[in-house]
Write a protein that holds these residues in place. Sequence first.
Motif, PDB file in Angstrom:
ATOM      1  N   ASN A 104     101.749 -43.399  26.950  1.00 30.83           N
ATOM      2  CA  ASN A 104     103.036 -43.713  27.568  1.00 30.83           C
ATOM      3  C   ASN A 104     102.976 -43.620  29.096  1.00 30.83           C
ATOM      4  OD1 ASN A 104     104.294 -44.024  24.988  1.00 30.83           O
ATOM      5  ND2 ASN A 104     104.401 -41.779  24.855  1.00 30.83           N
ATOM      6  N   THR A 470     111.248 -48.470  26.556  1.00 35.41           N
ATOM      7  CA  THR A 470     110.907 -47.044  26.602  1.00 35.41           C
ATOM      8  C   THR A 470     110.773 -46.632  28.068  1.00 35.41           C
ATOM      9  OG1 THR A 470     109.760 -47.134  24.484  1.00 35.41           O
ATOM     10  CG2 THR A 470     109.244 -45.278  25.937  1.00 35.41           C
ATOM     11  N   THR A 472     109.873 -43.617  30.684  1.00 34.58           N
ATOM     12  CA  THR A 472     109.246 -42.310  30.845  1.00 34.58           C
ATOM     13  C   THR A 472     109.526 -41.789  32.243  1.00 34.58           C
ATOM     14  OG1 THR A 472     107.170 -43.312  31.562  1.00 34.58           O
ATOM     15  CG2 THR A 472     107.401 -42.834  29.225  1.00 34.58           C
ATOM     16  N   ASP A 495     114.904 -39.161  23.752  1.00 38.47           N
ATOM     17  CA  ASP A 495     113.919 -38.542  22.871  1.00 38.47           C
ATOM     18  C   ASP A 495     113.521 -37.153  23.360  1.00 38.47           C
ATOM     19  OD1 ASP A 495     113.807 -40.826  21.236  1.00 38.47           O
ATOM     20  OD2 ASP A 495     112.353 -41.769  22.583  1.00 38.47           O
ATOM     21  N   THR A 498     111.425 -36.180  29.007  1.00 36.03           N
ATOM     22  CA  THR A 498     110.545 -37.127  29.701  1.00 36.03           C
ATOM     23  C   THR A 498     110.573 -38.532  29.120  1.00 36.03           C
ATOM     24  OG1 THR A 498     108.670 -36.477  28.305  1.00 36.03           O
ATOM     25  CG2 THR A 498     108.972 -35.273  30.384  1.00 36.03           C
ATOM     26  N   GLN A 499     111.416 -38.786  28.081  1.00 39.09           N
ATOM     27  CA  GLN A 499     111.424 -40.125  27.473  1.00 39.09           C
ATOM     28  C   GLN A 499     112.809 -40.500  26.978  1.00 39.09           C
ATOM     29  OE1 GLN A 499     108.116 -41.625  24.957  1.00 39.09           O
ATOM     30  NE2 GLN A 499     109.657 -41.900  23.353  1.00 39.09           N
ATOM     31  N   ARG A 501     114.791 -44.124  25.178  1.00 37.22           N
ATOM     32  CA  ARG A 501     114.722 -45.501  24.694  1.00 37.22           C
ATOM     33  C   ARG A 501     116.097 -46.130  24.853  1.00 37.22           C
ATOM     34  NH1 ARG A 501     112.688 -44.870  18.805  1.00 37.22           N
ATOM     35  NH2 ARG A 501     113.477 -42.756  19.132  1.00 37.22           N
TER      36      ARG A 501
END
Length: 911
Positions: A104, A470, A472, A495, A498-499, A501
């Motif tokens: 990622n 996505t 990041t 999520d 650090t992530q 969607r």
Amino acid sequence: MGERVCNGLGNPRAWLVALVALACGLAALGGPGSRASAAGEGSFQFSSATYSAPEGTFAHVTVNRIGGTTLTAPVVVTLELSGHTTNEDVPAAAVTQLLTFPANSNLASLTADIQTLNINRFVDKPIQITIRSVSCACAIGFPGTATITILGTGTPRVTDVFPKAGGFGYPGVDTIIHVTGQNFTTAGSGVSFVHFNPTTGGVGPSVPPSDFVLLTPTSLNVKLPAGLSLGASYHIQVEVTVTATSDLSLSKQVFEDQFVRTTNTGPAITSLSTHSGTTVGGTVVQVSGVGFDGVPGNPCGPTVAAVTFGGVPATGPCFYAAPGTIQVVSPPHPIGIVDVVVQTLEFSPATADTKFTFTGGPIITSINPAAGPPSGGNTVVITGSGFLTNLLAPSSVLFGGNAAAFITDGDTQIRAVAPPGTGLQQITVVHPIGGTSPFTTAANYSYNAGPLIASISPPAGPVVGGTVVTITGSGFLPGAQVFFGLTQATFVLVDSATQIRATSPAGIGVVFLTVVVNGATSPTTPLAQFSYAGPTVTSILPIAGPIAGGTVVTVTGTNFTNLSSVQLGPDTLPGTAVVFVSPTILTVTMPAVAAPKAVDIRVTSISGQSPATPADVFTYTSGPIIDSLNPNTGSTNGGTIVVITGKNFSAGVVVTIAGANVDTFNVNSATQITILTPPAAAAGAVDVRVRKGSDISPVGAMTKYTYASSSPKITALTPNSGSTFGGVQVSITGIGLSGAVCPGAVKFGTIAAPTCTVINDTAMTAESPPNVAGPTVVTVVTPNGTTDIVPNYTYVTPANGGGGSAPPAPDTAGLATYSLSYRWSLLTWTGKDTVPVLQALRGTGVPGATDISSRVGAVYQWDGATVTWKAYFTGADGIPGAVDFNVLVKGAVYWIALVSPGGASWTFQTD
């Protein structure tokens, strides 16, 4: 996982390597360890074929990832050393290194720090490092193997020789060579010989200790030996003897140690005042050397026939700035490194001192990441070009106005540690020769205490929306909002910290993604750009036409198809003929309209419609229209003849530049006007327009005229005379002064003004430096040239005596101090009368005095009786005929030559 990768791990040296090998085996069997290849891995290669590090320190070895996109799985790069002795050159733990490019992410490079060991060696030890494997079915690029040179702490090295060319025809300066470097003598070694070995191979003359003088552990003076061939080039190598073992160690042959043996009367260049300039030319260069003497202020001829840069003659006036120094202006030349050559009856040879680099200066093309926390501390990879101009690294990297710690990995990459800061800051690279990198949005760096976006995947999608993106980064919390431009995404899933969607909404063009957490918005950076795949229009030509229609317009943009249509204004106009030329070009035949109006030419495809922008505006008019300007640039002085081509020109029109009427112009025909440009107060692009009654021509890219700073010229100095002590504030009036860079742009004779201030293009001020009595030349240097070389300022001896006919001297009681500048300083000696020069330079027996003997290469004095220059060369007292004098005379005037960059403070004892 590919068979080549697994075979490369046949001899694992650590448990991590073993795990990678195990994964390879499972993948080959199609078992639980198998996986799909990570998407967009690219290829992996070293950033350089060579690295080096002093023993006992870390060698920083960078692996670049070329051509990859965001990774869906981690990639492990295994590095392995060879050609080393374990626990002597490097510790056992350093033999194998693993670098992991995480999933990622879209990292362009990672750096391994290879520890080297210190055994106080007297030779440099080369070892090899190889990319042994990568944990994906991807390529190992070139170079896949590199050399790390471990630099011994006692290894002799030559870093410079002065001069780099000469013969026996010029007493002193051409027979004594000043050699600088490292480790000429240490606690465990001493110099035994100095060798002159041909650069073409073989062995040349050796100079014994009786013919060289060791000045410091890093410098010596050596007598030019007999037996050198005319026109031949030699490496000057220093050989040391190791005290404990009697082993010999010879400095490695390098480009910087080369010396060329010239004829006894031929010209030789010893230095250039600058080794770099822009490709457009105009850089003022002072060329110093031997074999082309002349009277200061006089033209170069007849002694000098020509001065060339890479074979191209210098431009501007060529004159003597000082004895043995001529001043020229560099010509236009493509980017590259060339040799400056002085031609008399012979040609000066090419040496390291004659190299001149034509460059555009440092340029930043991207930074990664483009954002970070206000506390700083994160590493930012800066990519671009021109970072190692003339083999010199940048002097500083700035985030806004704050300096950053950095490492230059090569001409195209810098790693910088972000300093603390706030807001949006421009990163700039400052180079001592190439200058400062220009402004570019690609170098914008954002400090943000809230959320930060490091990457998005995928970076594009259809205009109808629906793409799951996505994101990041860092600082993400539940409840975060995501915006595509100004439109909020309707489906967002956080999520982790650090992530995120998010599903893209409908949109057009290129937009920035932003994340909002508790009211804090992530900065907009190039790493957060999302492109909707609809058409865009970037320019049209021509920008105007008659209301009767029929004008064929070339539309330039992106994402055009053979099914694209064109909409003009808010409604589709009938009769529009669209021709598909390429995905970036369409032609449109404009239909007739009832009355003058401006319309947006918007392209519609299946993927959407181009947005309305100023670049797509077409103007229907019955009035004048400008299609082109020739030329479209000229001096701020004005007086440039410009031909305007267009339509509907007739008697009674008025031409304007930047809104002001042009006084001198002629209407040649209905399609052509000739004008004489007026002067401009400042450089920059302005609009040219033609007006007839209430009709005025529209503006666009083709109607811009750019004023460029003119060659500088001084029209008045106020006052135009002053004391030999200096310190007079002089007002300089002229033109083309805005390009001057202070301090350093203004000189009184050959001495730079200590301070100067640019007010505008026609005015600046400068403080006069100390100088000898009499007329002198004040010059202003800008990127566009140097003002005329004519006497325009007079130094006057004060009524009470003061400095006599020489510059002011320090206090004559106790200790006194001179501040010396690099290359040349003019001073009056006020120390003890007839003191030995070497004793004065060393400060021998004087409490508080300074030893500058290692910094001074020579002392010169003008002998009016014989009309010649006399010279003393540091460390050459014992060599017959090497010096013209040995003592300093109180009240006499001397030139002091420093042989290494930077200033020096010289404290000595007076009466």
